[in-house]
Structures are given as C-alpha cells and as structure tokens.
Design an enzyme around this catalytic site. Sequence first.
Site, PDB file in Angstrom:
ATOM      1  N   ASP A  93       1.000  -1.247  -0.148  1.00  0.00           N
ATOM      2  CA  ASP A  93       0.039   0.018  -0.008  1.00  0.00           C
ATOM      3  C   ASP A  93       0.678   1.144  -0.081  1.00  0.00           C
ATOM      4  OD1 ASP A  93      -2.389   1.246  -0.015  1.00  0.00           O
ATOM      5  OD2 ASP A  93      -2.767   1.166   2.074  1.00  0.00           O
ATOM      6  N   HIS A 110       3.241   3.811  -8.729  1.00  0.00           N
ATOM      7  CA  HIS A 110       2.944   2.138  -9.252  1.00  0.00           C
ATOM      8  C   HIS A 110       4.226   1.585  -9.805  1.00  0.00           C
ATOM      9  CE1 HIS A 110      -0.912   2.038  -7.541  1.00  0.00           C
ATOM     10  NE2 HIS A 110      -1.643   3.092  -8.315  1.00  0.00           N
ATOM     11  N   LEU A 129      11.629 -20.143  -4.940  1.00  0.00           N
ATOM     12  CA  LEU A 129      10.747 -19.199  -4.202  1.00  0.00           C
ATOM     13  C   LEU A 129       9.422 -19.323  -5.323  1.00  0.00           C
ATOM     14  CD1 LEU A 129       9.835 -16.800  -2.395  1.00  0.00           C
ATOM     15  CD2 LEU A 129      10.403 -15.063  -4.332  1.00  0.00           C
TER      16      LEU A 129
END
Length: 252
Positions: free
Chosen positions: A30, A47, A141
């Site tokens: 956020d 962003h 991962l």
Amino acid sequence: MAPSIPDIAQTPQGHEGGAPAPLHVAIIMDGNGRWATQRGWPRLAGHRKGAEQIKKVVQAAPDLGIRYMTIYAFSTENWKRSTQEVLGLMKMFRLMIKREAAELSRQGVELRFIGDRTPLDPLLRETMDAIETRTKGNSKLTLAVAINYGGRDELKRAAQSIARDVAEGKITADEVDEAMISSRLDSAGMPDPDLVIRSSGETRTSNFLPWQAAYSEYEFTPTLWPDFTPDELSDILDRFAGRERRFGGVAS
C-alpha cells in the site's frame, strides 16, 4: 472433523525459541499513489516505482529464508479507481510480466496468480498463463500475485465449486471439511502465510487472504511501499522471530 492446528513442537524455531522462521510471507503493498502524490507526480508513477521495489524484495526473499510470497497487486475493489489508473495498471502488469519472465525463470522463481481472471483483458490473461507455464516447477521461491483478488470472492467461488459437486452427487455435505475448502481456493497447494505485512501505515486487512491468514502474524509499517526495502523486510523478520505463536494454545 476437528480443525487442523499447526504442530508447534515440530516446526523449526526462530531466534531464542521464538516464532518459527516464516516460510510464507504475504504483503499488502500500500502507498504507491500517495508516494507519487506527495511528489506532485501522477499516481501511476508511484505504481511504477512500487514495481521496482517488488523486484528487489523478491530477489532478497530466498536468502531471508522465505520460500513463498504472496503480493496484493490489484483487489476486486480497485476497479472503483479512475479508468486511467485502472487501464494504466493493467498495461503495466502485462508489460512487467512479459519483461520479467526470463529473469524470474532464471532465478528459480515459480510465478502464479490468484484471483478471478475472467474480467481481465484477454492479452493479460494470455501473458499470465504463459509465465505460469514457463516457471512451473521452479523451487527457489513461489511468488503468488493477487490480481482482481478479494478474499470473500475467493471463498464464494470455492463454496460454489463445492456446492456444484454436492448437487451432482460427487461428494456429500458431510465430506466438506477445512482441507476440502482450502483445496478449492486460488492458493491451493501453498502453505498458509506465517506473516502478513502491510505498508503505508494503514491497519486494515482489506479482504486479503481471510481464510489463509487466520493464524498469521501481522506487521503494519508506516513506510509507503515505494520506500520499502529488503533491509526493512529483514528487520520485520527479526521482530517476527521474537514472537511466540501459540495457535490458540498456551505457552509451555
């Protein structure tokens, strides 16, 4: 059927006998828009900067002991944002996925997506499918990216799937248990998150992994996501290691 409770005694312990090292970390990223607005820039600039931080955090994760990571990229509620921002995000997702596909595969990262894909642009869906296929089986991962994801929507879709099977006689209502529900979720096959991190100072969970995070630890940091670094992640993991996770039990 009794709820499945993690066997703490069989789980690797963290520092000084504290919480086990987090196998799965989930992040609510956020603050991108606010970061850009504070600088007088368009929200999409935030962003883009946030996407750069994702790369850094993902690269650092395996060395910090993390084997699964889920990031909240776009929620079912984010469609309420301006058309310009939504279209810009969708284009950014597609270009970033295409651009990073080879590098993620080289690093041994398996990429998967959670959320309802049906409303997404066909080109974006095609790109998502392609990188999932390309990276499937990588084991360093597993990175799950939540796009058009909402926890209640995910549970609704899981319930509908189970209801259809009951109606068709494939299973009985009495066979429905927690394991079956988990197997119908978008995150099926992944362990539940040990730790959920939210940046930007907000202290809401925002409909993120409500079923999976039932026993997760939470960390809320004031840092806006574009300023979040692997060093801060490492500091959070150190604090996590000092927590005692009892899963409803009592301290020994």
